[in-house]
Design a protein around this motif. Sequence first.
Motif, PDB file in Angstrom:
ATOM      1  N   VAL A 103      18.665-101.802   8.159  1.00  0.00           N
ATOM      2  CA  VAL A 103      17.433-102.078   8.893  1.00  0.00           C
ATOM      3  C   VAL A 103      16.451-100.931   8.674  1.00  0.00           C
ATOM      4  O   VAL A 103      16.791 -99.760   8.844  1.00  0.00           O
ATOM      5  CB  VAL A 103      17.719-102.229  10.401  1.00  0.00           C
ATOM      6  CG1 VAL A 103      16.417-102.370  11.184  1.00  0.00           C
ATOM      7  CG2 VAL A 103      18.602-103.434  10.655  1.00  0.00           C
ATOM      8  N   THR A 104      15.232-101.273   8.264  1.00  0.00           N
ATOM      9  CA  THR A 104      14.178-100.266   8.106  1.00  0.00           C
ATOM     10  C   THR A 104      13.111-100.407   9.194  1.00  0.00           C
ATOM     11  O   THR A 104      12.418 -99.443   9.501  1.00  0.00           O
ATOM     12  CB  THR A 104      13.512-100.391   6.729  1.00  0.00           C
ATOM     13  OG1 THR A 104      13.007-101.724   6.555  1.00  0.00           O
ATOM     14  CG2 THR A 104      14.517-100.096   5.626  1.00  0.00           C
ATOM     15  N   ASP A 105      12.984-101.609   9.741  1.00  0.00           N
ATOM     16  CA  ASP A 105      12.040-101.857  10.830  1.00  0.00           C
ATOM     17  C   ASP A 105      12.797-101.714  12.145  1.00  0.00           C
ATOM     18  O   ASP A 105      13.584-102.596  12.523  1.00  0.00           O
ATOM     19  CB  ASP A 105      11.447-103.263  10.687  1.00  0.00           C
ATOM     20  CG  ASP A 105      10.488-103.619  11.819  1.00  0.00           C
ATOM     21  OD1 ASP A 105      10.256-102.771  12.706  1.00  0.00           O
ATOM     22  OD2 ASP A 105       9.968-104.749  11.822  1.00  0.00           O
ATOM     23  N   LEU A 106      12.578-100.612  12.849  1.00  0.00           N
ATOM     24  CA  LEU A 106      13.359-100.323  14.041  1.00  0.00           C
ATOM     25  C   LEU A 106      12.973-101.165  15.247  1.00  0.00           C
ATOM     26  O   LEU A 106      13.541-101.001  16.321  1.00  0.00           O
ATOM     27  CB  LEU A 106      13.253 -98.835  14.381  1.00  0.00           C
ATOM     28  CG  LEU A 106      13.839 -97.890  13.325  1.00  0.00           C
ATOM     29  CD1 LEU A 106      13.754 -96.442  13.785  1.00  0.00           C
ATOM     30  CD2 LEU A 106      15.282 -98.255  13.009  1.00  0.00           C
ATOM     31  N   SER A 107      12.016-102.069  15.075  1.00  0.00           N
ATOM     32  CA  SER A 107      11.710-103.007  16.158  1.00  0.00           C
ATOM     33  C   SER A 107      12.624-104.233  16.087  1.00  0.00           C
ATOM     34  O   SER A 107      12.562-105.108  16.957  1.00  0.00           O
ATOM     35  CB  SER A 107      10.252-103.455  16.079  1.00  0.00           C
ATOM     36  OG  SER A 107      10.018-104.225  14.906  1.00  0.00           O
ATOM     37  N   LYS A 108      13.458-104.299  15.062  1.00  0.00           N
ATOM     38  CA  LYS A 108      14.356-105.438  14.891  1.00  0.00           C
ATOM     39  C   LYS A 108      15.356-105.526  16.044  1.00  0.00           C
ATOM     40  O   LYS A 108      15.823-104.517  16.573  1.00  0.00           O
ATOM     41  CB  LYS A 108      15.125-105.329  13.577  1.00  0.00           C
ATOM     42  CG  LYS A 108      14.297-105.564  12.324  1.00  0.00           C
ATOM     43  CD  LYS A 108      13.884-107.016  12.188  1.00  0.00           C
ATOM     44  CE  LYS A 108      13.210-107.283  10.857  1.00  0.00           C
ATOM     45  NZ  LYS A 108      12.761-108.684  10.738  1.00  0.00           N
ATOM     46  N   VAL A 109      15.688-106.776  16.388  1.00  0.00           N
ATOM     47  CA  VAL A 109      16.723-107.049  17.387  1.00  0.00           C
ATOM     48  C   VAL A 109      18.031-107.309  16.645  1.00  0.00           C
ATOM     49  O   VAL A 109      18.047-108.015  15.630  1.00  0.00           O
ATOM     50  CB  VAL A 109      16.348-108.271  18.249  1.00  0.00           C
ATOM     51  CG1 VAL A 109      17.452-108.585  19.251  1.00  0.00           C
ATOM     52  CG2 VAL A 109      15.030-108.026  18.969  1.00  0.00           C
ATOM     53  N   LEU A 110      19.116-106.744  17.124  1.00  0.00           N
ATOM     54  CA  LEU A 110      20.421-106.932  16.502  1.00  0.00           C
ATOM     55  C   LEU A 110      21.212-108.016  17.226  1.00  0.00           C
ATOM     56  O   LEU A 110      21.119-108.159  18.447  1.00  0.00           O
ATOM     57  CB  LEU A 110      21.210-105.623  16.519  1.00  0.00           C
ATOM     58  CG  LEU A 110      20.621-104.456  15.717  1.00  0.00           C
ATOM     59  CD1 LEU A 110      21.514-103.228  15.850  1.00  0.00           C
ATOM     60  CD2 LEU A 110      20.434-104.826  14.254  1.00  0.00           C
ATOM     61  N   PHE A 111      22.001-108.761  16.440  1.00  0.00           N
ATOM     62  CA  PHE A 111      22.832-109.837  17.002  1.00  0.00           C
ATOM     63  C   PHE A 111      24.269-109.658  16.527  1.00  0.00           C
ATOM     64  O   PHE A 111      24.520-109.122  15.453  1.00  0.00           O
ATOM     65  CB  PHE A 111      22.303-111.199  16.560  1.00  0.00           C
ATOM     66  CG  PHE A 111      20.870-111.459  16.976  1.00  0.00           C
ATOM     67  CD1 PHE A 111      20.576-111.936  18.239  1.00  0.00           C
ATOM     68  CD2 PHE A 111      19.828-111.200  16.086  1.00  0.00           C
ATOM     69  CE1 PHE A 111      19.252-112.159  18.615  1.00  0.00           C
ATOM     70  CE2 PHE A 111      18.512-111.431  16.453  1.00  0.00           C
ATOM     71  CZ  PHE A 111      18.217-111.903  17.728  1.00  0.00           C
ATOM     72  N   ASN A 112      25.205-110.145  17.325  1.00  0.00           N
ATOM     73  CA  ASN A 112      26.622-109.956  17.007  1.00  0.00           C
ATOM     74  C   ASN A 112      27.115-110.895  15.918  1.00  0.00           C
ATOM     75  O   ASN A 112      28.059-110.567  15.195  1.00  0.00           O
ATOM     76  CB  ASN A 112      27.475-110.134  18.265  1.00  0.00           C
ATOM     77  CG  ASN A 112      27.244-109.034  19.284  1.00  0.00           C
ATOM     78  OD1 ASN A 112      27.053-107.880  18.921  1.00  0.00           O
ATOM     79  ND2 ASN A 112      27.233-109.382  20.559  1.00  0.00           N
TER      80      ASN A 112
END
Length: 321
Positions: A199-208
């Motif tokens: 991930v380079t865009d730290l606004s991304k939401v992570l999912f399991n």
Amino acid sequence: HIIKANLTNYSTSPPHLSQTPNPVPTPGGSGSGDWYVGSDSQTCVQDCAPTATAGSCGGLAQPWDFLFQTVTQCCQIRLPYKNLRWCEENSRANLYPGSGEWYIDYTGSKCVRDCAPGGALDTNNECAGIVEDALVPLFPTSSACCTTTIPWVDLRLCESNSDPSSTGTQKYYAANPGGKCMKDCDPGSSSGPAECGRVTDLSKVLFNTISECCTLGQSWVDERFCASRSVGTYSGAWFVDSVTNSKCVKDCASGAGPLCADVDSPSTPIYETAEECCREKLSWVDLNRCVDASEGTTPPSNGEWYVDFSILGCVEDCVGP
């Protein structure tokens, strides 16, 4: 007179400083051993003769110097803008390795440790320099640092970025454009079917899971399309043939068969069967003819007649010569 601080009942609040009569230093005097701010205004030094062997000796104090019984008191009151532990150890002429605690690196959107790079505390290449400024908050863990200083970044991302040995969070995020989900991992570091990419865009939401990522992170894309593209395959579902606009084609590798075609856009509606696709998207085409044309089958002849708008006339339902 040398100004001596009355610190008998010293607390975290600055004490009342009072001047007490002290003789002006005389040649040959040994000094009081108390502490005062050195000429560099960065550390405290001891009131002792210049010939003393102590590395903390700053020479005999002058009448205008404030004297303190301990180095801690001197640092806290006269040098409040310096990190206390840095001030104490450097004032004692000790080699200060840093606290080993964590502080924010806003440039890299991560947390780093308060210690010298390559020093004794730098066991995982996390050290980014020793903090001298008292205004820089320190935290016992990278988690506490991440949560407090950059709460808008997913904690798992911040912790992973703060760990030089991390190969990623191993979680999933929406990759746009493309309508798929990718795994936050170093290329080649994961054996799973999903494509790796940090991930380079730290606004991304992570999912399991991929399913969760497709449902919540790629809600504008058909879930079957997202799920298949996320693992490098095709959905096998059906969508309208944009060339003829009169039949449906299958989402499979172009060239793999006469029924296969590439989906034009991730947002293209796709359907589980050719019949469902024909019914929902090509309602003006005879359902049976649409399904037969889509699946590449020859419809049975019934001898009935139907309108052929291409010739603006009626034709018989039969197999031509």
